[in-house]
Enzyme design. Structure first.
Site, PDB file in Angstrom:
ATOM      1  N   SER A   1       0.933  -1.283  -0.114  1.00 32.84           N
ATOM      2  CA  SER A   1      -0.114  -0.020  -0.049  1.00 32.84           C
ATOM      3  C   SER A   1       0.742   1.284   0.143  1.00 32.84           C
ATOM      4  O   SER A   1       1.926   1.205   0.429  1.00 32.84           O
ATOM      5  CB  SER A   1      -0.961  -0.032   1.165  1.00 32.84           C
ATOM      6  OG  SER A   1      -0.145   0.272   2.328  1.00 32.84           O
ATOM      7  N   ASP A   2       0.375   2.400  -0.409  1.00 26.34           N
ATOM      8  CA  ASP A   2       1.080   3.624  -0.158  1.00 26.34           C
ATOM      9  C   ASP A   2       0.729   3.943   1.165  1.00 26.34           C
ATOM     10  O   ASP A   2       0.011   3.247   2.017  1.00 26.34           O
ATOM     11  CB  ASP A   2       0.672   4.716  -1.079  1.00 26.34           C
ATOM     12  CG  ASP A   2       1.554   5.932  -1.484  1.00 26.34           C
ATOM     13  OD1 ASP A   2       2.498   6.095  -0.585  1.00 26.34           O
ATOM     14  OD2 ASP A   2       1.474   6.456  -2.281  1.00 26.34           O
ATOM     15  N   TYR A   3       1.512   4.996   1.672  1.00 27.87           N
ATOM     16  CA  TYR A   3       1.568   5.524   3.148  1.00 27.87           C
ATOM     17  C   TYR A   3       0.084   5.579   3.535  1.00 27.87           C
ATOM     18  O   TYR A   3      -0.657   6.760   3.337  1.00 27.87           O
ATOM     19  CB  TYR A   3       2.214   7.017   3.131  1.00 27.87           C
ATOM     20  CG  TYR A   3       2.738   7.210   4.438  1.00 27.87           C
ATOM     21  CD1 TYR A   3       4.118   7.289   4.749  1.00 27.87           C
ATOM     22  CD2 TYR A   3       1.889   7.990   5.308  1.00 27.87           C
ATOM     23  CE1 TYR A   3       4.583   7.604   5.768  1.00 27.87           C
ATOM     24  CE2 TYR A   3       2.361   8.458   6.681  1.00 27.87           C
ATOM     25  CZ  TYR A   3       3.591   8.304   6.607  1.00 27.87           C
ATOM     26  OH  TYR A   3       4.421   8.702   8.224  1.00 27.87           O
TER      27      TYR A   3
END
Length: 762
Positions: free
Chosen positions: A303-305
């Site tokens: 996932s992104d942040y």
């Protein structure tokens, strides 16, 4: 806040870290395990892991020993202290960390994993190595302006050489998002608006980061991001919704990802945006059906942040537990920062909401990647403080930064051959907020580089001229605010000079993530400075600093010479001086169209003609254009000048392309000038009539050539029917016989040489 202070206990522990590992029973055990084939090694570990430990292998967090720039580039979070994070490592609650503080921090953390955790699984160290590590290269869109994929591969290779020496196994790059709305701040990180250029630059960067052997101590795992269509955010607003047809997704936004995966990228990052109402982080069609099913991707997805957490704010998940479930079952293997997987996957598995087989499959992918990186053979293979120092900012890296910088510069305009400037007998006034000072040189998304080690414009110019005393530097204005007395001082300096270098544009904080701009213009105080200096009447060269295309106005647009210099990194000043004074002829070309007005956004050359096109510059009523301006760019994709005089002639194209054959098209490119030149020869095609409407032009190939004064070269391109493929009515690739227009031209909107051909039926 993350506690960056390191205790005496941690320091003492690190002093003997490698020695402890070398003589530990854990090393002997791990080496024996590493001799097993990867499936046996990984499956043996999975069989011994608890559900909590498996969830830990799918949890990636910011390093507690990071701080500084790393913490400024993401939203504030409350994280553990260094000691608390080491305890998470002991309890196998982390697969790794990102943006850590170099080799020493990695060594201390890896030692805990290898000597104090139950199963001795090595940690994975990641970082945002976007356009350089200690030596900084041009931002992605700037480097794309070189139209040299080989250059992108070499700078990525050098970045990996530096970064891997500091313990970094994995980079969150390349970004391969197509950016067709220049309001979007992350334009700076990619390769611009064109699909072909995006494919070639993305694949090159993957090859550069990963090298020929992922286990090598100068190789890093690449991560293609952001999957998918992040660059299509509505109105160019970062994190915004995306609502596009599957055809556009497949034709424009997905091809650079496919090219990156075919080049060997074995990790992908989910995008923040939703697509047609479904956040990418929770989109099974995107992650499972397309990525793994249709494309056969065998790597892992992160996932992104806090991307999984953000599905709650999207209104897609009701709480953290559901967000974890949706993201995981969609196909996102690893959770970044939120700790949702660590906190909720064990209970989701025990309740039956997540099958244990799915959990094991994701853990298997992550552990297999650690094996591919050589971490089971030697967890410390990339962790070496002496090597880190030896590889940092070498002469070769600095030279490459300068080369990449000058090749990224685009000469938009050069009326009266104002450039290149002579090295002597001229007084030069360098005016503007970017005239001097070690700031805003490296550009956005730099974690480990330092502007204090970069070369500014004034220094680069002084390095190039014979009489350093002939250079006068005046700030004139701030970036977004006027400077008291600044314009008066600038006007006085201009009056006393033979030529003015006006250094204006964007600072680092105006491009990058979360930096969408509603008005992509030169900020008002700088525009006022330009207008005032222009009234003096001295020859003026505008030196733009920018991370996106800008709408140029007034005195800036009317200046006799304009250079687009982006953010060039470590060797900024020297690279610009190389072009200003003619040590090298400019060879950069625009990877994104400069609009006539900010209100044209999104504008890109490969647009559809509409049913009421307005060809040419003359505005016709009831045709497709805004009031007062044609539907074209001020400076289109592919545009750029050189110091020679380039002539296109002698187009040769066969009238037919056989269904199973090839078509060769060629043209004679000549340099009629007295200076060496670099030209990017571009091949565009248009399908005149198809079952799906086609763009007015599409780039199909390009070649960059160097021509001495008076030299000519015949440039040849070969087309097959595959070059004419598009996404048809059933969202499948299709090729249709018919008539095609073809151009060999210096830009996407230049007439160049025009011909036609017919693709015959098979």
């Amino acid at each position: 806040m993350i506690d960056s202070r390191i205790s005496r206990r941690a320091a003492l522990m690190g002093a003997g870290a490698v020695a402890m590992w070398l003589h530990s029973p854990a090393r002997a055990f791990l080496q024996s395990m590493a001799k097993l084939p990867v499936p046996a090694l990984v499956d043996g570990l999975i069989a011994r892991m608890t559900v909590e430990e498996k969830a830990g292998q799918l949890t990636l967090n910011p390093s507690a020993w990071g701080g500084g720039v790393a913490t400024q580039l993401n939203p504030p979070t409350s994280g553990p202290s260094w000691e608390a994070q080491l305890d998470e490592v002991r309890r196998m609650q982390l697969t790794g960390v990102f943006n850590s503080n170099g080799a020493e921090a990695a060594r201390r953390m890896q030692t805990v994993a290898m000597t104090e955790s139950r199963l001795k699984i090595p940690l994975l160290f990641a970082a945002d190595i976007i356009h350089g590590h200690r030596t900084i290269f041009p931002v992605g869109v700037g480097e794309a302006a070189s139209f040299e994929p080989d250059l992108a591969e070499r700078t990525a290779r050098m970045a990996a050489y530096e970064a891997a020496a500091s313990g970094i196994d994995w980079t969150f790059a390349p970004m391969v998002d197509i950016a067709r709305d220049q309001r979007w701040g992350r334009t700076m990180e990619g390769a611009g608006e064109d699909v072909l250029l995006g494919e070639l630059m993305g694949a090159a960067r993957v090859r550069g980061f990963q090298g020929k052997d992922l286990k090598a101590t100068d190789a890093m795992l690449a991560c293609a991001k952001h999957f998918a269509a992040y660059g299509a955010a509505e109105a160019g607003l970062d994190y915004n919704s995306v609502d596009i047809s599957e055809r556009t997704l497949r034709e424009v936004y997905l091809p650079p990802f496919k090219a990156a995966f075919e080049a060997g990228a074995l990790s992908a990052m989910a995008s923040f945006n939703e697509i047609s109402g479904i956040p990418s982080t929770g989109n099974p069609w995107l992650m499972q059906d397309l990525l793994r099913g249709e494309w056969g991707f065998e790597g892992f997805v992160v996932s992104d942040y806090t991307g999984d957490e953000e599905m709650i704010a999207h209104g897609f998940a009701k709480d953290a537990r559901e967000a974890a479930k949706l993201a995981f079952l969609a196909g996102v293997d690893m959770s970044m920062t939120s700790n949702f997987y660590r906190n909720h996957l064990p209970d989701l598995v025990r309740s039956g909401d997540v099958p244990v087989a799915r959990l094991d499959a994701s853990v298997r992918r992550v552990l297999a990647m650690k094996a591919a990186l050589g971490l089971f053979d030697d967890p410390f293979r990339r962790i070496d403080p002496k090597r880190e120092k030896a590889r940092s900012r070498t002469k070769a890296a600095t030279a490459l930064s300068r080369e990449a910088g000058r090749k990224s510069i685009v000469l938009l305009k050069n009326d009266g051959d104002l450039l290149p400037l002579p090295r002597s007998r001229r007084k030069i006034a360098i005016i503007g907020p970017f005239a001097a000072g070690q700031h805003d040189l490296n550009g956005p998304w730099v974690i480990y580089g330092d502007n204090a080690e970069a070369v500014d414009l004034a220094t680069g110019v002084r390095n190039a001229v014979a009489d350093k005393a002939s250079i006068q530097v005046v700030q004139g204005s701030g970036v977004e605010e006027p400077l008291a007395g600044g314009i008066d001082a600038a006007v006085a300096a201009a009056r006393d000079a033979d030529v003015v270098l006006l250094a204006i544009g964007e600072n680092e904080g105006m491009s990058g993530e979360a930096q969408s701009r509603p008005e992509i213009v030169v900020p008002a105080p700088q525009q006022a400075l330009a207008e005032a200096v222009a009234t003096v009447g001295k020859p003026m060269v505008v030196v733009l600093k920018n991370g996106r295309a800008l709408a140029l106005e007034g005195a800036v647009a009317n200046a006799p010479a304009i250079l687009v210099t982006w953010f060039l990194g470590t060797e900024t000043g020297n690279a610009i001086a190389d072009i200003l004074f003619g040590a090298h002829s400019p060879g950069g070309r625009l990877p994104c169209s400069f609009p006539r007005s900010p209100g044209q956004q999104p504008y890109y050359y490969a647009h559809k003609p509409t049913g009421r096109p307005n060809p040419g510059e003359k505005l016709e009523p009831y045709k497709a254009h805004y009031r007062g301006i044609p539907n074209s760019a001020l400076y289109p994709f592919g545009h750029g000048l050189t110091y020679g005089k380039i002539d296109y002639a002698g187009l040769s194209v066969s009238p037919t392309l056989p269904w199973a054959g090839t078509l060769t098209v060629s043209a004679r490119i000549s340099n009629r000038g007295t200076r060496a030149a670099e030209e990017v020869v571009q091949l565009y095609v248009r399908d005149r009539a198809a079952s799906i409407t086609r763009p007015v032009r599409e780039l199909k190939a390009f070649r960059k050539i160097a021509l001495a004064p008076g030299e000519s070269e015949t440039v040849r391109f070969t087309l097959t029917r595959d070059n004419l493929m598009f996404i048809g009515r059933d969202n499948k690739p299709v090729v249709e016989p018919g008539q095609f227009d073809l151009w060999i031209a210096p830009s996407a909107e230049a007439e160049g040489l025009h011909g036609t051909f017919e693709l015959t039926a098979g």
